[in-house]
Design a protein around this motif. Structure first.
Motif, PDB file in Angstrom:
ATOM      1  N   ASP A  66       0.798  -1.219   0.000  1.00  0.00           N
ATOM      2  CA  ASP A  66       0.000   0.000   0.000  1.00  0.00           C
ATOM      3  C   ASP A  66       0.834   1.273   0.000  1.00  0.00           C
ATOM      4  O   ASP A  66       0.312   2.357  -0.263  1.00  0.00           O
ATOM      5  CB  ASP A  66      -0.931   0.012   1.218  1.00  0.00           C
ATOM      6  CG  ASP A  66      -1.921  -1.139   1.181  1.00  0.00           C
ATOM      7  OD1 ASP A  66      -2.409  -1.477   0.081  1.00  0.00           O
ATOM      8  OD2 ASP A  66      -2.216  -1.705   2.240  1.00  0.00           O
ATOM      9  N   SER A  67       2.104   1.162   0.347  1.00  0.00           N
ATOM     10  CA  SER A  67       3.001   2.324   0.365  1.00  0.00           C
ATOM     11  C   SER A  67       4.439   1.818   0.416  1.00  0.00           C
ATOM     12  O   SER A  67       4.680   0.632   0.587  1.00  0.00           O
ATOM     13  CB  SER A  67       2.704   3.217   1.572  1.00  0.00           C
ATOM     14  OG  SER A  67       2.943   2.515   2.782  1.00  0.00           O
ATOM     15  N   GLY A  68       5.383   2.737   0.267  1.00  0.00           N
ATOM     16  CA  GLY A  68       6.794   2.374   0.366  1.00  0.00           C
ATOM     17  C   GLY A  68       7.420   2.049  -0.976  1.00  0.00           C
ATOM     18  O   GLY A  68       6.829   2.253  -2.031  1.00  0.00           O
ATOM     19  N   ARG A  69       8.624   1.494  -0.924  1.00  0.00           N
ATOM     20  CA  ARG A  69       9.419   1.227  -2.127  1.00  0.00           C
ATOM     21  C   ARG A  69       9.611  -0.251  -2.418  1.00  0.00           C
ATOM     22  O   ARG A  69      10.435  -0.622  -3.244  1.00  0.00           O
ATOM     23  CB  ARG A  69      10.797   1.905  -2.000  1.00  0.00           C
ATOM     24  CG  ARG A  69      10.759   3.397  -1.828  1.00  0.00           C
ATOM     25  CD  ARG A  69      10.265   4.135  -3.030  1.00  0.00           C
ATOM     26  NE  ARG A  69      11.154   3.900  -4.166  1.00  0.00           N
ATOM     27  CZ  ARG A  69      10.813   4.053  -5.434  1.00  0.00           C
ATOM     28  NH1 ARG A  69       9.605   4.430  -5.748  1.00  0.00           N
ATOM     29  NH2 ARG A  69      11.666   3.816  -6.392  1.00  0.00           N
ATOM     30  N   VAL A  70       8.864  -1.128  -1.771  1.00  0.00           N
ATOM     31  CA  VAL A  70       8.999  -2.567  -2.018  1.00  0.00           C
ATOM     32  C   VAL A  70       8.581  -2.846  -3.461  1.00  0.00           C
ATOM     33  O   VAL A  70       7.519  -2.419  -3.909  1.00  0.00           O
ATOM     34  CB  VAL A  70       8.132  -3.378  -1.038  1.00  0.00           C
ATOM     35  CG1 VAL A  70       8.139  -4.851  -1.398  1.00  0.00           C
ATOM     36  CG2 VAL A  70       8.625  -3.181   0.382  1.00  0.00           C
ATOM     37  N   ALA A  71       9.427  -3.566  -4.175  1.00  0.00           N
ATOM     38  CA  ALA A  71       9.200  -3.848  -5.603  1.00  0.00           C
ATOM     39  C   ALA A  71       8.894  -5.319  -5.835  1.00  0.00           C
ATOM     40  O   ALA A  71       9.177  -6.169  -4.996  1.00  0.00           O
ATOM     41  CB  ALA A  71      10.439  -3.455  -6.407  1.00  0.00           C
ATOM     42  N   THR A  72       8.342  -5.590  -7.009  1.00  0.00           N
ATOM     43  CA  THR A  72       8.176  -6.976  -7.439  1.00  0.00           C
ATOM     44  C   THR A  72       9.548  -7.516  -7.841  1.00  0.00           C
ATOM     45  O   THR A  72      10.506  -6.744  -7.993  1.00  0.00           O
ATOM     46  CB  THR A  72       7.221  -7.082  -8.642  1.00  0.00           C
ATOM     47  OG1 THR A  72       7.832  -6.446  -9.764  1.00  0.00           O
ATOM     48  CG2 THR A  72       5.868  -6.471  -8.337  1.00  0.00           C
ATOM     49  N   LEU A  73       9.640  -8.790  -8.047  1.00  0.00           N
ATOM     50  CA  LEU A  73      10.897  -9.409  -8.466  1.00  0.00           C
ATOM     51  C   LEU A  73      11.412  -8.786  -9.766  1.00  0.00           C
ATOM     52  O   LEU A  73      12.612  -8.627  -9.956  1.00  0.00           O
ATOM     53  CB  LEU A  73      10.699 -10.921  -8.639  1.00  0.00           C
ATOM     54  CG  LEU A  73      11.943 -11.744  -8.916  1.00  0.00           C
ATOM     55  CD1 LEU A  73      12.943 -11.622  -7.755  1.00  0.00           C
ATOM     56  CD2 LEU A  73      11.564 -13.209  -9.126  1.00  0.00           C
ATOM     57  N   GLU A  74      10.491  -8.359 -10.625  1.00  0.00           N
ATOM     58  CA  GLU A  74      10.860  -7.744 -11.904  1.00  0.00           C
ATOM     59  C   GLU A  74      11.161  -6.249 -11.790  1.00  0.00           C
ATOM     60  O   GLU A  74      11.561  -5.630 -12.765  1.00  0.00           O
ATOM     61  CB  GLU A  74       9.729  -7.953 -12.936  1.00  0.00           C
ATOM     62  CG  GLU A  74       9.477  -9.400 -13.286  1.00  0.00           C
ATOM     63  CD  GLU A  74       8.617 -10.148 -12.258  1.00  0.00           C
ATOM     64  OE1 GLU A  74       8.479 -11.367 -12.411  1.00  0.00           O
ATOM     65  OE2 GLU A  74       8.106  -9.530 -11.300  1.00  0.00           O
ATOM     66  N   GLY A  75      10.943  -5.668 -10.607  1.00  0.00           N
ATOM     67  CA  GLY A  75      11.287  -4.265 -10.375  1.00  0.00           C
ATOM     68  C   GLY A  75      10.141  -3.278 -10.437  1.00  0.00           C
ATOM     69  O   GLY A  75      10.349  -2.070 -10.320  1.00  0.00           O
ATOM     70  N   ALA A  76       8.893  -3.722 -10.572  1.00  0.00           N
ATOM     71  CA  ALA A  76       7.739  -2.824 -10.588  1.00  0.00           C
ATOM     72  C   ALA A  76       7.410  -2.384  -9.170  1.00  0.00           C
ATOM     73  O   ALA A  76       7.521  -3.169  -8.230  1.00  0.00           O
ATOM     74  CB  ALA A  76       6.544  -3.514 -11.223  1.00  0.00           C
ATOM     75  N   ARG A  77       6.995  -1.118  -9.020  1.00  0.00           N
ATOM     76  CA  ARG A  77       6.684  -0.600  -7.683  1.00  0.00           C
ATOM     77  C   ARG A  77       5.704   0.555  -7.758  1.00  0.00           C
ATOM     78  O   ARG A  77       5.388   1.051  -8.833  1.00  0.00           O
ATOM     79  CB  ARG A  77       7.948  -0.167  -6.971  1.00  0.00           C
ATOM     80  CG  ARG A  77       8.702   0.947  -7.653  1.00  0.00           C
ATOM     81  CD  ARG A  77       9.938   1.398  -6.888  1.00  0.00           C
ATOM     82  NE  ARG A  77      10.607   0.298  -6.271  1.00  0.00           N
ATOM     83  CZ  ARG A  77      11.883  -0.015  -6.425  1.00  0.00           C
ATOM     84  NH1 ARG A  77      12.658   0.736  -7.163  1.00  0.00           N
ATOM     85  NH2 ARG A  77      12.409  -1.043  -5.829  1.00  0.00           N
ATOM     86  N   THR A  90      -0.540   3.201  -7.737  1.00  0.00           N
ATOM     87  CA  THR A  90      -0.777   3.753  -6.400  1.00  0.00           C
ATOM     88  C   THR A  90      -0.678   2.689  -5.307  1.00  0.00           C
ATOM     89  O   THR A  90      -0.457   3.013  -4.144  1.00  0.00           O
ATOM     90  CB  THR A  90      -2.166   4.421  -6.325  1.00  0.00           C
ATOM     91  OG1 THR A  90      -3.169   3.456  -6.672  1.00  0.00           O
ATOM     92  CG2 THR A  90      -2.241   5.617  -7.269  1.00  0.00           C
ATOM     93  N   ARG A  91      -0.838   1.422  -5.678  1.00  0.00           N
ATOM     94  CA  ARG A  91      -0.707   0.271  -4.768  1.00  0.00           C
ATOM     95  C   ARG A  91      -0.754  -0.987  -5.617  1.00  0.00           C
ATOM     96  O   ARG A  91      -1.154  -0.936  -6.777  1.00  0.00           O
ATOM     97  CB  ARG A  91      -1.799   0.256  -3.712  1.00  0.00           C
ATOM     98  CG  ARG A  91      -3.175   0.101  -4.285  1.00  0.00           C
ATOM     99  CD  ARG A  91      -4.304   0.054  -3.281  1.00  0.00           C
ATOM    100  NE  ARG A  91      -3.919   0.587  -2.018  1.00  0.00           N
ATOM    101  CZ  ARG A  91      -4.732   1.116  -1.121  1.00  0.00           C
ATOM    102  NH1 ARG A  91      -6.006   1.146  -1.367  1.00  0.00           N
ATOM    103  NH2 ARG A  91      -4.306   1.573   0.015  1.00  0.00           N
ATOM    104  N   TYR A  92      -0.378  -2.118  -5.032  1.00  0.00           N
ATOM    105  CA  TYR A  92      -0.518  -3.376  -5.755  1.00  0.00           C
ATOM    106  C   TYR A  92      -0.631  -4.535  -4.787  1.00  0.00           C
ATOM    107  O   TYR A  92      -0.367  -4.404  -3.592  1.00  0.00           O
ATOM    108  CB  TYR A  92       0.611  -3.583  -6.776  1.00  0.00           C
ATOM    109  CG  TYR A  92       1.998  -3.805  -6.205  1.00  0.00           C
ATOM    110  CD1 TYR A  92       2.507  -5.090  -6.032  1.00  0.00           C
ATOM    111  CD2 TYR A  92       2.824  -2.736  -5.872  1.00  0.00           C
ATOM    112  CE1 TYR A  92       3.777  -5.295  -5.543  1.00  0.00           C
ATOM    113  CE2 TYR A  92       4.090  -2.934  -5.383  1.00  0.00           C
ATOM    114  CZ  TYR A  92       4.573  -4.217  -5.213  1.00  0.00           C
ATOM    115  OH  TYR A  92       5.831  -4.411  -4.719  1.00  0.00           O
TER     116      TYR A  92
END
Length: 193
Positions: free
Chosen positions: A115-126, A176-178
């Protein structure tokens, strides 16, 4: 029985945590958000830790399908809660990076929400990425749907294992979130469908 205990644990943990920032109130159809501190001595999130990448099957050591109590370090006294075997809970744990929550059903991790922050998916999406970047990263696997509550979109990524998804919510321009996890829970627009 384990889920009944886990759900009661969440209620106890919520009452015991107090003093922290207040979590948003749940909406219609949503279970309360349960905040849980990591047990003493447990390894928490470090800003330098690169192991916290989101995949359709989880984040770090927190895997979809795993026992939520164990994966999140819920270690409070448990009691039975009527009907908890059918219940759903949304959990924030000190074992996870800020802005990351877990939706659990029947005691199992079902999805990861960022919902917030800089945590990315393994592929780098954030969060903050333009819609075009998501389409580029996941070329050929993205389906766009209208957002239920805004003029934005849901960019739905279907991996090779079609029982899972990553769903990016946008404002029509940027993420905005994922969330990522198994079907059907990952598709629930409201946290506990």
């Amino acid at each position: 029985m384990a889920m009944k205990r886990w759900m009661a644990c969440g209620c106890v943990a919520l009452a015991a945590c107090g003093g922290g920032a207040e979590e948003p109130k749940p909406g219609a159809g949503e279970s309360p958000i349960v905040s849980v501190e990591a047990p003493a001595g447990a390894r928490g999130f470090s800003r330098a830790d690169t192991a916290w990448s989101v995949t359709p099957r989880g984040i770090g050591s927190v895997k979809v399908g795993s026992n939520a109590r164990d994966a999140l370090g819920l270690n409070v006294t448990l009691a039975d809660a009527p009907g908890a075997d059918q219940a759903c809970a949304y959990v924030r744990s000190g074992r996870l990076p800020a802005g990351v929550g877990v939706l659990a059903t029947k005691g199992e991790v079902a999805r990861i929400d960022v919902d917030s922050g800089r945590v990315a998916t393994l592929e780098g999406a954030r969060i903050g990425d333009p819609e075009a970047r998501i389409r580029e990263i996941y070329a050929g696997r993205v389906r766009q749907e209208p957002h239920k509550f805004s003029s934005g979109h849901y960019l739905v990524v279907t991996p090779a294992d079609t029982g899972y998804r990553i769903i990016f919510e946008t404002d029509g321009k940027v993420v905005t979130r994922y969330r990522a996890g198994r079907m059907p829970e990952v598709a629930w627009v409201e946290k506990c469908g």
